[in-house]
Design an enzyme around this catalytic site. Structure first.
Site, PDB file in Angstrom:
ATOM      1  N   SER A  40       0.833  -1.215   0.000  1.00  0.00           N
ATOM      2  CA  SER A  40       0.000   0.000   0.000  1.00  0.00           C
ATOM      3  C   SER A  40       0.862   1.258   0.000  1.00  0.00           C
ATOM      4  CB  SER A  40      -0.906   0.028   1.233  1.00  0.00           C
ATOM      5  OG  SER A  40      -1.833  -1.015   1.206  1.00  0.00           O
ATOM      6  N   GLN A  85      -9.439   2.001  -0.873  1.00  0.00           N
ATOM      7  CA  GLN A  85      -9.191   2.365  -2.273  1.00  0.00           C
ATOM      8  C   GLN A  85     -10.143   3.463  -2.733  1.00  0.00           C
ATOM      9  OE1 GLN A  85      -9.311  -1.243  -4.601  1.00  0.00           O
ATOM     10  NE2 GLN A  85      -7.362  -1.981  -3.792  1.00  0.00           N
ATOM     11  N   ASP A  96      -7.282  -8.766   3.571  1.00  0.00           N
ATOM     12  CA  ASP A  96      -6.366  -9.567   2.748  1.00  0.00           C
ATOM     13  C   ASP A  96      -5.814 -10.775   3.496  1.00  0.00           C
ATOM     14  OD1 ASP A  96      -6.559  -8.075   0.422  1.00  0.00           O
ATOM     15  OD2 ASP A  96      -4.955  -6.700   1.014  1.00  0.00           O
ATOM     16  N   ARG A 146     -12.267 -14.819  -3.584  1.00  0.00           N
ATOM     17  CA  ARG A 146     -11.304 -15.379  -2.634  1.00  0.00           C
ATOM     18  C   ARG A 146     -11.984 -16.292  -1.613  1.00  0.00           C
ATOM     19  NH1 ARG A 146      -6.996 -10.771  -1.108  1.00  0.00           N
ATOM     20  NH2 ARG A 146      -5.834 -11.257  -2.974  1.00  0.00           N
TER      21      ARG A 146
END
Length: 452
Positions: free
Chosen positions: A29, A175, A326, A357
């Site tokens: 990031s 984001q 994540d 995912r």
């Protein structure tokens, strides 16, 4: 497969205790944002510790295509930025490969400029929705041409004068927040972002560090209001990028589940918006010692000593999801070796990552003998602390779906399972953690590429 390269299957086998000290590559990031904001600032920015994965390099190439000068001097990256408001129209489409962060943030950065910019990516990125970033840009006056479902390729054309907006982020997304703030840099007046649930705050910290007029207020309910005064001057900075907590998760969990392990991971970013996994593992009984805690460039950094631990299943609070979104695939792997059930809820965001995912994790776990249930937005894993029956004796291969975190998570699973775990492709690990195989084998992990 990555950029047309051949897939590289890999296998992980039960390993003896992992030992040693490792330094993790720089935070992804912060690396993306260093290239973007450094490329926009006036004067020179110097970066050490940058993550040199393909995703970040693609962001650097995009900034070069819009006028930033970027070169490498030894271990340092040196950027001569264009100055805020002075990006140039790119001659060709900006190709972000697999980088969701890179493409979404850069859309914000250049979307308000009065020129055409086109964004493309690989097959995986081209399936991911971009509407969450494109909608606020439309409100600012940006013309958007996108493929069906607001997917790539996307072409943007900014208005002569963009309008500042007051935007309430509809989901917990750093984001989206970052894209709106970066768009505000080239917009006259004050751009305001309201964030009901706090997400990683690297964009705010870095913009302040580069001299942007940015303020943050948090009310009694934890709702954050971020205000950015547009068209101010940004000045080049010196940045030392700390180790990526998302990459740290793989050797960290490996040490917890492999008996006899005792490792130290140095220079890890400990920003409170990124430490949900460590907190959760500690609640499960993980022996993780935080040592040498310090501040570096406005960010919390520390070293972690991690030893093999007997873990217990927990229910992970749903509101923790943004700080570890994540890390759920690797948390699911830790849960495979915990006593009892681990319940993970609020995971709908996992369905729009590099792959779906949530399904990818559940399918891979079942293939390797793990007792688990997948729901629309939850995953329940029932552990086998001794690893008995886990793995796949028949050489069944986990489908990684071009997703680097799925690939690394399942290789960690194999290190403590009775049988080997094989993944269909390890090539895309290079997008975020090029040194993964070397670092893990250096600690004693039995991981190898499969000769086809």
């Amino acid at each position: 497969m990555l950029n047309g390269s051949a897939s590289k299957p890999a296998t992980a086998r039960k390993s003896a205790g992992l030992t040693g000290s490792v330094r993790i590559p720089g935070d992804k990031s912060i690396s993306h944002r260093s290239f973007m904001i450094g490329g926009l600032a006036s004067g020179e920015t110097r970066i050490t510790g940058l993550l040199e994965g393909e995703d970040v390099i693609n962001t650097g190439r995009a900034m070069q295509a819009m006028g930033a000068r970027i070169r490498k001097e030894g271990a340092q990256w040196v950027i001569e930025g264009t100055g805020n408001g002075a990006l140039l129209a790119p001659d060709a489409p900006l190709d972000f490969g697999n980088a969701g962060t890179g493409v979404r943030l850069t859309m914000g950065l250049v979307g308000t400029y009065d020129f055409h910019s086109t964004f493309i990516g690989d097959a995986s990125l081209s399936k991911r929705p971009m509407g969450r970033v494109l909608n606020p840009l439309r409100e600012m006056g940006v013309q958007v041409s996108a493929s069906e479902g607001d997917r790539l390729p996307v072409t943007l054309r900014g208005p002569g004068t963009p309008s500042p907006i007051r935007y309430r982020v509809p989901m917990a997304s750093a984001q989206v927040k970052s894209a709106v703030l970066l768009a505000g840099l080239n917009t006259p007046g004050v751009t305001t972002v309201i964030e009901p649930v706090m997400t990683r705050d690297h964009t705010e910290k870095m913009l302040q560090g580069f001299g942007a007029a940015l303020s943050v207020e948090t009310d009694g309910d934890g709702v954050r209001t971020i205000r950015l005064e547009g068209r101010g001057k940004l000045a080049g900075q010196v940045i030392d990028v700390p180790g990526d907590p998302s990459s740290t998760a793989f050797p960290l969990v490996a040490a917890l589940i492999v008996p006899g392990s005792d490792i130290t991971i140095v220079n890890v970013l400990m920003n409170p918006t990124r430490t949900g996994l460590i907190l959760t593992l500690q609640e499960m009984g993980a022996d993780i010692e935080v040592v040498n805690a310090r501040l570096a460039g406005g960010e919390d950094v520390a070293d972690l000593r991690v030893r093999h631990s007997e873990l217990k299943g927990v229910t992970v609070p749903e509101d923790r999801a943004p700080s570890m979104i994540d890390e759920y695939p690797i948390l699911a792997v830790a849960a495979c070796f915990a006593e009892g059930a681990t319940v993970m809820k609020g995971l709908e965001e996992l369905r729009v990552k590099e792959s779906d995912r949530l399904s990818a994790v559940a399918d891979g776990l079942k293939l390797n003998g793990v007792d688990c249930d997948e729901g629309e937005d939850f995953l329940i894993v029932r552990g086998r602390p001794d690893g008995k029956g886990l793995g796949n004796a028949a050489d069944g291969r986990v489908s990684t779906h071009l997703d680097h975190r799925i690939a690394m998570s399942f290789l960690v699973l194999g290190l403590a399972s009775e049988h080997a775990v094989t993944i269909d492709d390890a090539a895309m690990i290079a997008t975020s953690f090029p040194e993964f195989m070397q670092l893990m084998t250096g600690l004693g992990a039995k991981i190898e590429l499969v000769a086809e």
